[in-house]
Write an enzyme that holds these catalytic residues in place. Sequence first.
Site, PDB file in Angstrom:
ATOM      1  N   HIS A  16       0.914  -1.153   0.028  1.00 31.56           N
ATOM      2  CA  HIS A  16      -0.108   0.060   0.008  1.00 31.56           C
ATOM      3  C   HIS A  16       0.808   1.204  -0.070  1.00 31.56           C
ATOM      4  O   HIS A  16       1.971   1.395   0.621  1.00 31.56           O
ATOM      5  CB  HIS A  16      -0.920  -0.124   1.318  1.00 31.56           C
ATOM      6  CG  HIS A  16      -2.110  -1.002   1.241  1.00 31.56           C
ATOM      7  ND1 HIS A  16      -3.108  -0.488   0.443  1.00 31.56           N
ATOM      8  CD2 HIS A  16      -2.204  -2.038   1.556  1.00 31.56           C
ATOM      9  CE1 HIS A  16      -3.972  -1.785   0.627  1.00 31.56           C
ATOM     10  NE2 HIS A  16      -3.454  -2.644   1.351  1.00 31.56           N
TER      11      HIS A  16
ATOM     12  N   THR B 216      12.347  -8.911   3.896  1.00 29.51           N
ATOM     13  CA  THR B 216      11.732  -7.702   3.513  1.00 29.51           C
ATOM     14  C   THR B 216      12.823  -6.917   2.476  1.00 29.51           C
ATOM     15  O   THR B 216      12.536  -5.881   1.910  1.00 29.51           O
ATOM     16  CB  THR B 216      11.807  -6.559   4.593  1.00 29.51           C
ATOM     17  OG1 THR B 216      13.085  -6.558   5.224  1.00 29.51           O
ATOM     18  CG2 THR B 216      10.497  -7.164   5.622  1.00 29.51           C
ATOM     19  N   LYS B 217      13.975  -7.547   1.987  1.00 27.61           N
ATOM     20  CA  LYS B 217      14.907  -7.249   1.334  1.00 27.61           C
ATOM     21  C   LYS B 217      15.801  -8.384   0.619  1.00 27.61           C
ATOM     22  O   LYS B 217      15.142  -9.600   0.716  1.00 27.61           O
ATOM     23  CB  LYS B 217      15.882  -6.405   1.948  1.00 27.61           C
ATOM     24  CG  LYS B 217      16.552  -6.925   3.423  1.00 27.61           C
ATOM     25  CD  LYS B 217      17.192  -5.773   3.854  1.00 27.61           C
ATOM     26  CE  LYS B 217      18.052  -6.725   5.352  1.00 27.61           C
ATOM     27  NZ  LYS B 217      18.555  -5.696   6.077  1.00 27.61           N
TER      28      LYS B 217
ATOM     29  N   ARG C 102      17.143 -11.764   9.176  1.00 25.08           N
ATOM     30  CA  ARG C 102      18.526 -11.448   9.398  1.00 25.08           C
ATOM     31  C   ARG C 102      19.463 -12.871   9.130  1.00 25.08           C
ATOM     32  O   ARG C 102      19.041 -14.090   9.344  1.00 25.08           O
ATOM     33  CB  ARG C 102      19.080 -11.148  10.714  1.00 25.08           C
ATOM     34  CG  ARG C 102      18.317  -9.713  11.019  1.00 25.08           C
ATOM     35  CD  ARG C 102      18.804  -9.004  12.082  1.00 25.08           C
ATOM     36  NE  ARG C 102      17.932  -7.889  12.631  1.00 25.08           N
ATOM     37  CZ  ARG C 102      17.726  -6.925  12.074  1.00 25.08           C
ATOM     38  NH1 ARG C 102      18.172  -6.571  10.881  1.00 25.08           N
ATOM     39  NH2 ARG C 102      16.863  -5.832  12.663  1.00 25.08           N
TER      40      ARG C 102
ATOM     41  N   LYS D 252      23.432 -17.868   9.579  1.00 24.01           N
ATOM     42  CA  LYS D 252      24.728 -18.230   9.165  1.00 24.01           C
ATOM     43  C   LYS D 252      24.961 -18.517   7.737  1.00 24.01           C
ATOM     44  O   LYS D 252      24.014 -18.586   6.937  1.00 24.01           O
ATOM     45  CB  LYS D 252      25.161 -19.694  10.054  1.00 24.01           C
ATOM     46  CG  LYS D 252      24.627 -20.686   9.783  1.00 24.01           C
ATOM     47  CD  LYS D 252      24.695 -21.985  10.403  1.00 24.01           C
ATOM     48  CE  LYS D 252      23.887 -23.291  10.299  1.00 24.01           C
ATOM     49  NZ  LYS D 252      24.490 -24.325  10.842  1.00 24.01           N
TER      50      LYS D 252
END
Length: 189
Positions: free
Chosen positions: A117, A169-170, A184, A187
């Site tokens: 959105h 998210t990336k 995140r 390892k």
Amino acid sequence: MVRKRDILKKLEKVINLILKMSKILPKKFYLFFLRFTRSWDSYIAVFVRYICLKNCAKYCGNNVSVFSNVYLNNIHNLEIGDNVSIHPMCYIESSGGIVIQDDVSIAHSTTIISEEHLYNDLKINIKDQGMIFKPVKIENNVWIGAGVRILAGSKIRTGSIVAAGAVVTKEVVANSIVGGVPARTIKKR
């Protein structure tokens, strides 16, 4: 133990004949049938959904298994490679474009969305501001754990594992294991 892909290799000529014959019906039929068979839980239903994807998706490779209760929206913007499995209760929204390359396993209850959105104008309700579309790419040899959320604009590189419950998210770098909210690196593999 006999692998499913070995069985499919033996039936390749029959499958190709069925796929050629299926081209005579319009895409609307296959979109309807994809929704109609969504809750069916059998290998025949998986095969029917495969035929529907072959006729409606932007691209669909070989040996693609979509199990029961998977929601596939805007599949004309969905590209799926070879040897991909999408397990039950997944939600895939391809309006911004989604590419899933070869040898990818997507565990149950995963969400992949390629839109979000707009929300910058404080004078307009968020739901009325429209959407922004960002493609998602999942490269070769990736394992997506159960209940993962992959958000618009994300890229998961080759050989990676996304732990159950993670929110991507990336970009996820190649050959890494990620987890958490937001995801995140845990390892390297």
